[in-house]
Motif scaffolding. Structure first.
Motif, mmCIF file in Angstrom:
data_model
loop_
_atom_site.group_PDB
_atom_site.id
_atom_site.type_symbol
_atom_site.label_atom_id
_atom_site.label_comp_id
_atom_site.label_asym_id
_atom_site.label_seq_id
_atom_site.Cartn_x
_atom_site.Cartn_y
_atom_site.Cartn_z
ATOM 1 N N THR A 185 0.850 -1.179 0.000
ATOM 2 C CA THR A 185 0.000 0.000 0.000
ATOM 3 C C THR A 185 0.893 1.239 0.000
ATOM 4 O O THR A 185 1.992 1.221 0.547
ATOM 5 C CB THR A 185 -0.950 0.020 1.219
ATOM 6 O OG1 THR A 185 -1.820 1.148 1.124
ATOM 7 C CG2 THR A 185 -0.190 0.096 2.530
ATOM 8 N N ASN A 187 1.427 5.719 0.060
ATOM 9 C CA ASN A 187 0.954 7.027 0.471
ATOM 10 C C ASN A 187 2.043 8.030 0.131
ATOM 11 O O ASN A 187 3.154 7.629 -0.220
ATOM 12 C CB ASN A 187 0.623 7.076 1.970
ATOM 13 C CG ASN A 187 -0.521 8.016 2.281
ATOM 14 O OD1 ASN A 187 -0.615 9.103 1.691
ATOM 15 N ND2 ASN A 187 -1.395 7.616 3.209
ATOM 16 N N CYS A 189 3.979 11.758 1.457
ATOM 17 C CA CYS A 189 4.202 12.491 2.700
ATOM 18 C C CYS A 189 4.850 13.836 2.397
ATOM 19 O O CYS A 189 5.844 13.909 1.665
ATOM 20 C CB CYS A 189 5.094 11.647 3.607
ATOM 21 S SG CYS A 189 5.427 12.360 5.201
ATOM 22 N N ARG A 364 -7.254 -2.726 6.005
ATOM 23 C CA ARG A 364 -7.610 -1.568 6.836
ATOM 24 C C ARG A 364 -6.496 -1.245 7.814
ATOM 25 O O ARG A 364 -6.119 -0.078 8.004
ATOM 26 C CB ARG A 364 -8.902 -1.875 7.600
ATOM 27 C CG ARG A 364 -9.324 -0.750 8.554
ATOM 28 C CD ARG A 364 -10.448 -1.206 9.476
ATOM 29 N NE ARG A 364 -10.031 -2.287 10.341
ATOM 30 C CZ ARG A 364 -9.337 -2.125 11.478
ATOM 31 N NH1 ARG A 364 -9.001 -0.910 11.878
ATOM 32 N NH2 ARG A 364 -9.004 -3.160 12.228
ATOM 33 N N VAL A 367 -3.308 0.169 5.873
ATOM 34 C CA VAL A 367 -3.524 1.537 5.389
ATOM 35 C C VAL A 367 -3.543 2.520 6.562
ATOM 36 O O VAL A 367 -2.982 3.625 6.486
ATOM 37 C CB VAL A 367 -4.836 1.616 4.581
ATOM 38 C CG1 VAL A 367 -5.178 3.070 4.268
ATOM 39 C CG2 VAL A 367 -4.711 0.811 3.297
ATOM 40 N N THR A 368 -4.175 2.125 7.663
ATOM 41 C CA THR A 368 -4.237 2.984 8.848
ATOM 42 C C THR A 368 -2.839 3.217 9.418
ATOM 43 O O THR A 368 -2.494 4.348 9.796
ATOM 44 C CB THR A 368 -5.128 2.354 9.930
ATOM 45 O OG1 THR A 368 -6.453 2.158 9.402
ATOM 46 C CG2 THR A 368 -5.196 3.243 11.168
ATOM 47 N N ARG A 371 -0.982 5.635 7.232
ATOM 48 C CA ARG A 371 -1.538 6.996 7.388
ATOM 49 C C ARG A 371 -1.052 7.635 8.686
ATOM 50 O O ARG A 371 -0.733 8.828 8.723
ATOM 51 C CB ARG A 371 -3.067 6.934 7.369
ATOM 52 C CG ARG A 371 -3.733 8.287 7.593
ATOM 53 C CD ARG A 371 -5.246 8.180 7.572
ATOM 54 N NE ARG A 371 -5.759 7.224 8.546
ATOM 55 C CZ ARG A 371 -5.872 7.456 9.854
ATOM 56 N NH1 ARG A 371 -5.512 8.630 10.367
ATOM 57 N NH2 ARG A 371 -6.363 6.529 10.647
ATOM 58 N N LEU A 372 -0.968 6.852 9.751
ATOM 59 C CA LEU A 372 -0.469 7.370 11.027
ATOM 60 C C LEU A 372 0.990 7.806 10.918
ATOM 61 O O LEU A 372 1.385 8.852 11.441
ATOM 62 C CB LEU A 372 -0.623 6.305 12.118
ATOM 63 C CG LEU A 372 -2.050 6.021 12.590
ATOM 64 C CD1 LEU A 372 -2.075 4.797 13.498
ATOM 65 C CD2 LEU A 372 -2.638 7.229 13.314
ATOM 66 N N LYS A 374 2.482 8.825 8.239
ATOM 67 C CA LYS A 374 2.440 10.058 7.436
ATOM 68 C C LYS A 374 2.081 11.253 8.317
ATOM 69 O O LYS A 374 2.716 12.319 8.240
ATOM 70 C CB LYS A 374 1.405 9.886 6.317
ATOM 71 C CG LYS A 374 0.962 11.173 5.627
ATOM 72 C CD LYS A 374 -0.213 10.872 4.703
ATOM 73 C CE LYS A 374 -0.899 12.143 4.231
ATOM 74 N NZ LYS A 374 -0.123 12.866 3.217
ATOM 75 N N GLU A 375 1.091 11.096 9.195
ATOM 76 C CA GLU A 375 0.652 12.198 10.046
ATOM 77 C C GLU A 375 1.731 12.602 11.046
ATOM 78 O O GLU A 375 1.925 13.792 11.316
ATOM 79 C CB GLU A 375 -0.636 11.803 10.785
ATOM 80 C CG GLU A 375 -1.848 11.702 9.864
ATOM 81 C CD GLU A 375 -3.082 11.188 10.577
ATOM 82 O OE1 GLU A 375 -2.977 10.891 11.803
ATOM 83 O OE2 GLU A 375 -4.150 11.076 9.939
ATOM 84 N N GLU A 378 4.406 14.546 9.018
ATOM 85 C CA GLU A 378 3.952 15.849 8.548
ATOM 86 C C GLU A 378 3.784 16.858 9.694
ATOM 87 O O GLU A 378 3.812 18.073 9.447
ATOM 88 C CB GLU A 378 2.654 15.701 7.751
ATOM 89 C CG GLU A 378 2.873 14.979 6.426
ATOM 90 C CD GLU A 378 1.633 14.961 5.558
ATOM 91 O OE1 GLU A 378 1.796 14.816 4.316
ATOM 92 O OE2 GLU A 378 0.509 15.081 6.085
#
Length: 385
Positions: A185, A187, A189, A364, A367-368, A371-372, A374-375, A378
């Motif tokens: 998966t 993403n 950043c 799920r 991907v979660t 995403r974490l 990435k957050e 950032e």
């Protein structure tokens, strides 16, 4: 006086390693060695194992040739006690040094004056007759042919046997592809905040700790924090029917070396600060490039981070380091046009790739987790909460 000789055997390397290849004789027969000085190097599928002299002495006999397979406990070389001995180079130089001395001794005898007749002196003083000059020869047909290959294309092929580490890497990569239900998966950043933080505090961090801050420390810390919410990323399948969850995070850091890719392990990353992580990564990377990693440095590992961005990789799908469940791939930071608050801006962006074993992780969760990460990157302030 005759000194006692001792036969040195191939040492124990690790529980899982029983054989290797004699890569190099560091010392030759006839050379003297100090106690604990390296005599030979054995290549295994994980690391190079040095074989040291048990005491000071002289290498009397090599029982194995370079490139031969050796097993633990096999006789390797014979060493004689004592500190006498010299290198082969010095032995070769000794006769050369004695030749001028012998010539010097012979010179006085040859230079003894001898009575010469007038005719002999005249003959010796006359110049030697000139030899006729050699006529230039016409170039042979072979000379133009010798220059011809430089204008033609090369069709050479070279075959090199894979070393043990390369063979082991190939075996493990195929094992991963054949065993795990791999899925990747992606993403992207925005690296602006992390780069700004590094710019603001890098000099202060270097002054306090001597550590040069990079991206790996922040990404490692972000991963350990994201694992608190998605612990399956740090888990593993055991025996095809048991899931093992861990409360520690041992991160394997992929490091490229001349012999191949190695993954030294950063222990208990969840309990370290970003600066501590950066310092340990630097230490492990240096040991890997200097070929000084031990088996303990590479044992275990619960999650892997591979940074292909240092070589310019823009996008890629890393392969899982079995028996782990996931690997995070980092890539090059590139300025790209992105939409920020309804406006198009140029931002330093990095693609992130998480390859995971779908047997252990659902989509799920994977991907979660990404995403974490990435957050956290950032907005690095979140890692303090």
């Amino acid at each position: 006086l005759r000194h006692a000789s001792h036969t040195v055997k191939v040492p124990q390397m690790a529980e899982s390693i029983t054989e290797g290849t004699l890569a190099q004789w560091v010392k030759s027969v006839g050379e003297s060695v100090a106690e604990d000085e390296e005599v030979a190097s054995i290549e295994t599928d994980k690391i190079d194992v040095p074989v040291n002299a048990p005491f000071a002495g002289v290498i009397k006999e090599a029982l194995v040739a370079e490139g031969d397979t050796v097993t633990v406990g096999q006789d390797l070389f014979v060493i004689e006690e004592g500190d006498e001995g010299s290198s082969p180079a010095s032995k070769k130089e000794e006769p050369a040094k004695s030749e001028p001395a012998e010539e010097a001794k012979a010179a006085p005898a040859d230079s003894k004056p001898v009575e010469e007749s007038k005719e002999e002196r005249a003959a010796s003083s006359s110049p030697p007759p000139k030899e006729p000059a050699a006529k230039p020869t016409a170039p042979t047909k072979s000379e133009p042919e010798a220059a011809a290959p430089s204008a033609s294309f090369s069709r050479n092929e070279e075959r090199i046997k894979m070393n043990r580490m390369r063979l082991r890497i190939a075996e493990r990569l195929k094992e991963s592809q054949n065993t795990a239900a791999s899925l990747t998966t992606f993403n992207e950043c925005d690296m602006s905040s992390l780069m700004e933080m590094r710019k603001l505090y890098k000099d202060e961090i270097i002054k306090k700790s001597g550590v040069k801050i990079g991206f790996m420390g922040a990404f490692t810390k972000a991963c350990t924090l994201a694992m608190r919410e998605i612990p399956a990323v740090n888990a593993a399948i055991e025996g095809n029917d048991t899931m093992v969850y861990r409360d520690y995070v041992d991160v394997s850091i992929a490091v490229a070396t001349p012999k191949g890719l190695v993954t030294p392990v950063l222990r208990n990353a969840e309990s370290r600060s970003i600066v501590e992580i950066e310092n340990e990564i630097y230490t492990l990377g240096s040991k890997a490039r200097d070929n000084k990693l031990t088996l303990e440095d590479m044992a275990g590992g619960t999650f892997t981070i591979s940074n292909g961005g240092v070589f310019g990789s823009l996008y890629g799908t890393p392969i899982i380091n079995m028996p782990q469940t996931a690997v995070l791939g980092l890539h090059a930071v590139k300025e790209r046009a992105v939409v920020v608050d309804g406006k198009v801006e140029a931002r330093p962006m990095m693609y992130l790739a998480l390859t995971y074993d779908h047997r252990m992780l659902d989509g799920r969760e994977a991907v979660t987790f990404l995403r974490l990460v990435k957050e956290y990157i950032e907005d690095p302030r979140k890692m303090l909460l």
